[in-house]
Design a protein around this motif. Structure first.
Motif, PDB file in Angstrom:
ATOM      1  N   PRO A 112       1.246   8.485  -8.938  1.00 27.52           N
ATOM      2  CA  PRO A 112       2.121   8.496  -7.757  1.00 27.52           C
ATOM      3  C   PRO A 112       1.487   7.677  -6.630  1.00 27.52           C
ATOM      4  N   LYS A 113       2.319   6.951  -5.909  1.00 27.11           N
ATOM      5  CA  LYS A 113       1.816   6.026  -4.895  1.00 27.11           C
ATOM      6  C   LYS A 113       0.863   6.677  -3.888  1.00 27.11           C
TER       7      LYS A 113
ATOM      8  N   GLY B 164       3.029  -2.079   0.009  1.00 30.20           N
ATOM      9  CA  GLY B 164       4.219  -2.269  -0.803  1.00 30.20           C
ATOM     10  C   GLY B 164       3.955  -2.861  -2.174  1.00 30.20           C
ATOM     11  N   THR B 165       2.861  -3.606  -2.331  1.00 30.84           N
ATOM     12  CA  THR B 165       2.621  -4.294  -3.592  1.00 30.84           C
ATOM     13  C   THR B 165       1.169  -4.114  -4.037  1.00 30.84           C
ATOM     14  N   PRO B 166       0.907  -4.278  -5.344  1.00 28.56           N
ATOM     15  CA  PRO B 166      -0.474  -4.199  -5.827  1.00 28.56           C
ATOM     16  C   PRO B 166      -1.388  -5.219  -5.153  1.00 28.56           C
ATOM     17  N   GLU B 167      -0.832  -6.385  -4.823  1.00 29.24           N
ATOM     18  CA  GLU B 167      -1.643  -7.420  -4.167  1.00 29.24           C
ATOM     19  C   GLU B 167      -2.127  -6.958  -2.799  1.00 29.24           C
ATOM     20  N   GLN B 168      -1.272  -6.250  -2.057  1.00 27.44           N
ATOM     21  CA  GLN B 168      -1.681  -5.712  -0.761  1.00 27.44           C
ATOM     22  C   GLN B 168      -2.803  -4.697  -0.922  1.00 27.44           C
ATOM     23  N   LEU B 169      -2.713  -3.881  -1.957  1.00 25.77           N
ATOM     24  CA  LEU B 169      -3.738  -2.866  -2.197  1.00 25.77           C
ATOM     25  C   LEU B 169      -5.078  -3.526  -2.532  1.00 25.77           C
ATOM     26  N   VAL B 170      -5.037  -4.556  -3.367  1.00 29.62           N
ATOM     27  CA  VAL B 170      -6.262  -5.276  -3.728  1.00 29.62           C
ATOM     28  C   VAL B 170      -6.886  -5.903  -2.492  1.00 29.62           C
TER      29      VAL B 170
ATOM     30  N   ALA C 290       7.502  11.703  -2.276  1.00 30.49           N
ATOM     31  CA  ALA C 290       8.425  11.819  -3.405  1.00 30.49           C
ATOM     32  C   ALA C 290       8.905  10.476  -3.945  1.00 30.49           C
ATOM     33  N   GLY C 291       8.591   9.380  -3.257  1.00 35.75           N
ATOM     34  CA  GLY C 291       9.122   8.081  -3.651  1.00 35.75           C
ATOM     35  C   GLY C 291       8.567   7.576  -4.977  1.00 35.75           C
ATOM     36  N   ARG C 292       9.339   6.705  -5.603  1.00 38.08           N
ATOM     37  CA  ARG C 292       8.957   6.149  -6.916  1.00 38.08           C
ATOM     38  C   ARG C 292       7.945   5.019  -6.783  1.00 38.08           C
ATOM     39  N   GLY C 293       7.967   4.297  -5.673  1.00 41.84           N
ATOM     40  CA  GLY C 293       7.032   3.188  -5.493  1.00 41.84           C
ATOM     41  C   GLY C 293       7.308   2.040  -6.447  1.00 41.84           C
ATOM     42  N   GLU C 294       8.576   1.607  -6.500  1.00 39.38           N
ATOM     43  CA  GLU C 294       8.972   0.578  -7.456  1.00 39.38           C
ATOM     44  C   GLU C 294       8.177  -0.719  -7.287  1.00 39.38           C
ATOM     45  N   ARG C 295       7.970  -1.141  -6.055  1.00 41.18           N
ATOM     46  CA  ARG C 295       7.293  -2.421  -5.826  1.00 41.18           C
ATOM     47  C   ARG C 295       5.800  -2.359  -6.177  1.00 41.18           C
ATOM     48  N   MET C 296       5.279  -1.138  -6.313  1.00 38.98           N
ATOM     49  CA  MET C 296       3.877  -0.972  -6.678  1.00 38.98           C
ATOM     50  C   MET C 296       3.659  -0.896  -8.193  1.00 38.98           C
TER      51      MET C 296
END
Length: 248
Positions: A22-23, A226-232, A8-14
């Motif tokens: 949705p995250k 937590g961040t797009p950079e981590q996902l990449v 349910a979280g918004r994922g602001e940092r993402m």
């Protein structure tokens, strides 16, 4: 035993990725985060799953459906606005338990591809190590899976020893971080009204003070995205050093 995936979280940092997705639906190594959890739960024989949602929640429902394509039965707990972790669990309780049975909860935004959910099934035994029933005021009300402190949380959440989890720094106990995977007794959330916003951390700390919070260290692959950079970085192909500049 049933399981709940927190989504349910918004994922602001993402952001900006989570402005339109949705995250839990973000893909890691070709598969949405939430699907990794569903498949691993089913692999462990846990097929009754509850997913809560708020931000862009219909996208999750549309993508996952009733769970039949994964071999699961999935139900949803919709929140108008995200109720925080404990509030979301409390709202979903009627879908998770008959009031006595413990259940698993895992965050939808962590990546744990090799976690064996079958290990969760017998963590909250009704008897102690000698086969005697636990007094209700002494038995563990939750069992948490902890991880080594990541760089973004160097002080950890609890001290872990053979006696369980403690808020205090105890001699011989290791400071560790909550990995956002746990098994809970429903009594933990009985005082929270359905629809009420409530955080999980204060509840866990209360039971840790009472000596009723168990746990263990998980040493497998674990990522809190937590961040797009981590996902990449996580999706980057591995470097094959063996083939680079290979001599002829």
């Amino acid at each position: 035993m049933k399981a709940m995936i927190l989504a349910a979280g918004r994922g602001e940092r993402m952001r900006p990725l989570t402005d339109t997705c949705p995250k839990p639906l973000l893909k890691v190594r070709g598969r949405p985060l939430i699907v990794w959890h569903i498949l691993n739960l089913v692999k462990a024989g846990i097929t009754e799953i509850v997913i809560n949602h708020a931000h862009l929640g219909q996208m999750i429902v549309d993508a996952i459906g009733d769970g039949s394509k994964f071999g699961a039965t999935i139900s949803y707990s919709a929140e108008e606005t995200a109720l925080e972790t404990a509030g979301g669990i409390a709202k979903a309780l009627p879908l998770l338990t008959d009031g006595e049975e413990p259940f698993i909860v895992v965050s939808g935004d962590i990546y744990i591809p090799y976690f064996n959910f079958a290990e969760c099934l017998n963590t909250l035994e009704a008897e102690d190590m000698w086969g005697n029933p636990h007094p209700l005021d002494k038995r563990d009300v939750a069992w948490l899976y902890m991880v080594k402190n990541p760089s973004f949380h160097p002080k950890g959440d609890f001290s872990l020893s053979l006696m369980g989890l403690s808020n205090e720094d105890n001699a011989g106990a290791e400071r560790v971080t909550f990995g956002n995977i746990g098994v809970y007794r429903p009594e933990m959330f009985a005082s929270i009204q359905a629809g009420e916003h409530a955080k999980l951390a204060p509840i866990l700390r209360k039971y840790a003070d009472q000596g009723q919070l168990g746990g263990e260290l998980y040493r497998g692959e674990w990522h809190n995205l937590g961040t797009p950079e981590q996902l990449v970085a996580l999706n980057a192909p591995p470097i094959n050093f063996a083939s680079k500049d290979k001599p002829h």
